[in-house]
Design an enzyme around this catalytic site. Structure first.
Site, mmCIF file in Angstrom:
data_model
loop_
_atom_site.group_PDB
_atom_site.id
_atom_site.type_symbol
_atom_site.label_atom_id
_atom_site.label_comp_id
_atom_site.label_asym_id
_atom_site.label_seq_id
_atom_site.Cartn_x
_atom_site.Cartn_y
_atom_site.Cartn_z
ATOM 1 N N GLY A 45 -0.332 8.367 -8.049
ATOM 2 C CA GLY A 45 1.090 8.315 -8.350
ATOM 3 C C GLY A 45 1.353 7.383 -9.517
ATOM 4 C CD GLN A 50 3.174 2.354 -11.626
ATOM 5 O OE1 GLN A 50 3.455 3.446 -11.148
ATOM 6 N NE2 GLN A 50 2.047 1.720 -11.347
ATOM 7 C CB CYS A 94 -0.299 -0.489 -7.279
ATOM 8 S SG CYS A 94 1.007 -0.189 -8.472
ATOM 9 C CG LEU A 95 -2.721 3.756 -11.310
ATOM 10 C CD1 LEU A 95 -2.208 4.957 -12.092
ATOM 11 C CD2 LEU A 95 -4.241 3.672 -11.396
ATOM 12 C CG HIS A 136 3.055 2.836 -3.853
ATOM 13 N ND1 HIS A 136 2.111 1.899 -3.491
ATOM 14 C CD2 HIS A 136 3.134 2.789 -5.209
ATOM 15 C CE1 HIS A 136 1.661 1.298 -4.594
ATOM 16 N NE2 HIS A 136 2.252 1.828 -5.650
ATOM 17 C CD GLU A 137 3.940 5.922 -7.381
ATOM 18 O OE1 GLU A 137 4.455 5.333 -8.358
ATOM 19 O OE2 GLU A 137 2.776 5.692 -7.011
ATOM 20 C CG HIS A 140 6.265 1.367 -8.781
ATOM 21 N ND1 HIS A 140 5.796 0.157 -9.242
ATOM 22 C CD2 HIS A 140 5.193 1.988 -8.238
ATOM 23 C CE1 HIS A 140 4.499 0.052 -8.978
ATOM 24 N NE2 HIS A 140 4.109 1.155 -8.361
#
Ligand code: NI
Length: 168
Positions: A45, A50, A94-95, A136-137, A140
């Site tokens: 994701g 991000q 997470c990236l 999760h996304e 953000h």
């Protein structure tokens, strides 16, 4: 085009993203680039913030966890999550927080209203890993990282680990 992904503690990751209003070709270009960047980084994701764009949208593909191996890309624009049900504990990463994975408790079943890249409204029932990824996304978009969802004790531990990682 591959975009560079912001990493903790970049202050931009704390920003609250804005509603998407223009469903034009520049939006489509950004969504395409987000998907390319997500796949290149082996993520499941990626939210627009991000890659430095404070827009309420994210892409998800959890298909690596399924047997078919076929890509199934979801694009969520202006998502609204409804009351979820049940609990699921999943080890998240997470990236934007490389090198850290921790167990986070989320809702197991959720309903999400969203728009597609043309502005058309949709509603989706999601569960298990897809539900986790959406939550999760979606965090953000409100400047929340998964490490913010941990218990205070665990959060201190993770923060120490991250501080060490970035000062080396
Ligand atoms: Ni993330």
């Amino acid at each position: 085009m591959q975009l560079s992904i912001l990493k903790f503690p970049d202050p931009k990751l704390k920003e609250i993203s804005d509603t998407v209003k223009e469903f034009d070709s520049s939006l489509h270009k950004l969504l395409d680039a987000m998907a390319v960047s997500m796949y290149a980084a082996n993520g499941v994701g990626l939210a627009a913030i991000q890659v430095g764009q404070p827009l309420r949208m994210f892409v998800i593909d959890i298909s690596w966890s399924e047997e078919s191996g076929e890509k199934k890309l979801y694009e969520f624009i202006n998502p609204k999550l409804h009351d979820g049900e049940g609990k699921i504990v999943f080890e998240e990463g997470c990236l934007s927080v490389p090198g850290v994975t921790e167990e986070v408790t989320r809702k197991k079943h959720i309903v999400v209203d969203f728009q597609d890249r043309h502005g058309k409204p949709h509603s989706l029932v999601a569960e298990e890993l897809l539900a986790v990824a959406i939550q999760h996304e979606n965090d953000h978009l409100d400047g929340i990282l998964f490490v913010d969802r941990l218990s205070p004790l665990k959060r201190r531990f993770v923060r120490r680990k991250l501080e060490k990682a970035i000062t080396l």
